[in-house]
Design a protein around this motif. Sequence first.
Motif, short mmCIF file in Angstrom:
data_model
loop_
_atom_site.label_atom_id
_atom_site.label_comp_id
_atom_site.label_asym_id
_atom_site.label_seq_id
_atom_site.Cartn_x
_atom_site.Cartn_y
_atom_site.Cartn_z
N PHE A 176 0.83 -1.21 0.00
CA PHE A 176 0.00 0.00 0.00
C PHE A 176 0.86 1.26 0.00
O PHE A 176 0.38 2.36 -0.27
N ASP A 177 2.15 1.09 0.30
CA ASP A 177 3.05 2.21 0.59
C ASP A 177 3.53 2.91 -0.70
O ASP A 177 3.46 2.34 -1.78
N VAL A 178 4.04 4.13 -0.54
CA VAL A 178 4.61 4.83 -1.70
C VAL A 178 6.14 4.95 -1.55
O VAL A 178 6.67 4.90 -0.45
N VAL A 179 6.81 5.10 -2.69
CA VAL A 179 8.27 5.18 -2.71
C VAL A 179 8.73 6.53 -2.15
O VAL A 179 8.24 7.58 -2.58
N GLU A 180 9.65 6.48 -1.18
CA GLU A 180 10.24 7.70 -0.63
C GLU A 180 11.75 7.68 -0.89
O GLU A 180 12.34 6.63 -1.11
N ALA A 181 12.37 8.87 -0.84
CA ALA A 181 13.80 8.97 -1.13
C ALA A 181 14.64 8.08 -0.22
O ALA A 181 15.63 7.48 -0.65
N SER A 182 14.21 7.94 1.06
CA SER A 182 14.98 7.13 2.00
C SER A 182 14.89 5.63 1.72
O SER A 182 15.57 4.83 2.34
N ASN A 183 14.02 5.23 0.76
CA ASN A 183 13.91 3.81 0.39
C ASN A 183 14.99 3.42 -0.63
O ASN A 183 15.33 2.25 -0.75
N LEU A 184 15.48 4.41 -1.40
CA LEU A 184 16.26 4.08 -2.60
C LEU A 184 17.61 3.42 -2.29
O LEU A 184 18.17 2.72 -3.12
N GLN A 185 18.10 3.62 -1.07
CA GLN A 185 19.38 3.05 -0.65
C GLN A 185 19.34 1.52 -0.63
O GLN A 185 20.36 0.86 -0.69
N ARG A 186 18.15 0.93 -0.53
CA ARG A 186 18.06 -0.55 -0.47
C ARG A 186 16.94 -1.13 -1.34
O ARG A 186 16.96 -2.32 -1.62
N GLN A 187 15.98 -0.32 -1.73
CA GLN A 187 14.85 -0.86 -2.51
C GLN A 187 15.16 -0.65 -3.99
O GLN A 187 14.68 0.28 -4.63
N VAL A 188 15.98 -1.58 -4.50
CA VAL A 188 16.71 -1.36 -5.75
C VAL A 188 15.87 -1.40 -7.02
O VAL A 188 16.39 -1.18 -8.10
N LEU A 189 14.57 -1.70 -6.90
CA LEU A 189 13.72 -1.66 -8.10
C LEU A 189 13.34 -0.23 -8.45
O LEU A 189 12.88 0.05 -9.55
N PHE A 190 13.48 0.68 -7.47
CA PHE A 190 12.97 2.03 -7.66
C PHE A 190 14.09 3.03 -7.96
O PHE A 190 15.22 2.85 -7.52
N GLY A 191 13.72 4.08 -8.68
CA GLY A 191 14.65 5.15 -8.97
C GLY A 191 14.01 6.49 -8.66
O GLY A 191 12.89 6.54 -8.14
N THR A 192 14.72 7.54 -8.97
CA THR A 192 14.22 8.88 -8.70
C THR A 192 12.85 9.11 -9.34
O THR A 192 11.99 9.76 -8.76
N SER A 193 12.66 8.50 -10.52
CA SER A 193 11.38 8.71 -11.22
C SER A 193 10.21 8.00 -10.54
O SER A 193 9.05 8.24 -10.85
N SER A 194 10.51 7.05 -9.59
CA SER A 194 9.41 6.34 -8.91
C SER A 194 8.93 7.05 -7.65
O SER A 194 7.94 6.63 -7.04
N LEU A 195 9.62 8.10 -7.22
CA LEU A 195 9.26 8.77 -5.96
C LEU A 195 7.79 9.18 -5.96
O LEU A 195 7.28 9.72 -6.94
N GLY A 196 7.12 8.88 -4.86
CA GLY A 196 5.71 9.25 -4.72
C GLY A 196 4.75 8.23 -5.31
O GLY A 196 3.55 8.30 -5.06
N GLN A 197 5.26 7.26 -6.10
CA GLN A 197 4.37 6.25 -6.69
C GLN A 197 4.13 5.10 -5.71
O GLN A 197 4.97 4.81 -4.86
N ASN A 198 3.00 4.43 -5.90
CA ASN A 198 2.74 3.24 -5.11
C ASN A 198 3.81 2.19 -5.43
O ASN A 198 4.17 1.99 -6.59
N LYS A 199 4.30 1.51 -4.37
CA LYS A 199 5.41 0.56 -4.57
C LYS A 199 5.04 -0.64 -5.43
O LYS A 199 5.85 -1.09 -6.24
N ALA A 200 3.82 -1.17 -5.25
CA ALA A 200 3.41 -2.34 -6.04
C ALA A 200 3.37 -1.96 -7.52
O ALA A 200 3.84 -2.70 -8.39
N GLU A 201 2.83 -0.77 -7.80
CA GLU A 201 2.70 -0.33 -9.19
C GLU A 201 4.05 0.05 -9.80
O GLU A 201 4.34 -0.28 -10.96
N ALA A 202 4.88 0.73 -9.00
CA ALA A 202 6.21 1.12 -9.50
C ALA A 202 7.06 -0.12 -9.76
O ALA A 202 7.78 -0.19 -10.77
N ALA A 203 6.94 -1.14 -8.87
CA ALA A 203 7.70 -2.38 -9.04
C ALA A 203 7.23 -3.08 -10.32
O ALA A 203 8.05 -3.55 -11.11
N LYS A 204 5.92 -3.16 -10.50
CA LYS A 204 5.36 -3.81 -11.70
C LYS A 204 5.93 -3.18 -12.98
O LYS A 204 6.34 -3.87 -13.90
#
Lengths: 355, 77
Positions: free
Chosen positions: A54-82
């Motif tokens: 249910f969560d959204v991507v935040e800047a502090s996630n990017l250090q370990r949540q390697v599927l996401f990039g700067t362009s994913s910030l603010g997006q839902n994690k399930a959708e950004a990962a997909k």
Amino acid sequence: MRYNRQIILSEIGPLGQEKISKAKVLVVGAGGLGCPILQYLTAAGIGTIGIIDFDVVEASNLQRQVLFGTSSLGQNKAEAAKKRLEDLNNTIKIQAYPYKLNYQNALDLFHQYDIIVDGSDNFETRYLVNDACILTNKPLVYGAIFKFEGQVSVFNYQNGASYRCLFPNMPKKEAVPNCSQLGVLGVLPGIIGSMQANEVLKIILGIGTVLSGKLLCFNALTNETLILRITKSEKTIFAILNAKDEFHKTHLNVDCKTAPTSISINDVFNKKNIQFIDVREADELPKIDLFDVVEIPLGELEHRLDKISLEKETYCFCQSGTRSEQAVAVLRKHNITNCYNIQEGASEIIQSLKV
Amino acid sequence: MRIPIKYFGLIAEITKCQEETISFSGSFIFELLETLHSKYPELKNNGFQVAQDRALVTVETRLTGEEIALLPPFSGG
């Protein structure tokens, strides 16, 4: 061509790849653990992958949540990962569920998958996932981290042990801090999540030894790995199966609060319809004779549950409050829930009776 | 009896060491836990499971002198 390097392994071959492409795997949480899990399972060609977060991507996630990039910030994690995973492998089906897993939606969702992978970051969800896996009879690939340490196991696999066989009761919410409070080095969830993906593939392929009935503990600072054996508790699993009708009525937030186990003797005096259990050995002093006490040493408790009246509230005590705390855990394990530990030891109890 | 003990996660933070060996005269795990609780009072607020010789055991289990591990649950992901 895409899967050539794994197909040429004699343990996998074209038949193994077919098993992988037919498998349906649900990953709970697309965070530190979820990202490497999803990445490797997608790359390996798992036919259907579900992602719930249910969560959204935040800047502090990017250090370990390697599927996401700067362009994913603010997006839902399930959708950004997909989105990212569809670029990695466009030949498989990826389903995003951009909402919270709860007691109302878990069973329907789990029924649609073969294997459930827990990459969540809180105990409420972990116990929910475990219980839903028991009720839907799905294997659960578990991983969890704390600072530089990780745990991996496979629960509910071929009638094996469950998460509750390892940790029967949910810890108090404030008792164990999470990554956002404690900090975590990015590679640790990378290692633990990769181990989870490895267990998923072993289950699908039927190769190697699955971590069922075992807990792998890994320390990133020392590289030490310890594998501990877990005993299955039939009673624990039966209790979950037995409460099936109650499952969907449970609410996630209410469930966070576990009943307190300890109480001061001063709060016990004014209670009615109670019984006291002395869990010390028979020769330990001082004895308490100012009120009725049933004497059952801790070691014998499990075999003498018949001595405990279920109609009364049970209060356990010992010399210091330690064994009685364990006694309460034993009783609760056997579904005797209206029992409490008296914080004070026997001498202090006598003292407060005199006042 | 000299008993080697390993600590994990939050438990190791409380004991301020990952492992130690302690001399102990009791016979059961719960007796050892009482000693550890008085040595590290903060342990009391933390749930953990106990393993002996790499297998989870109940507190009523007899000590064998083999390695003990105190294992707290982790929630992080």
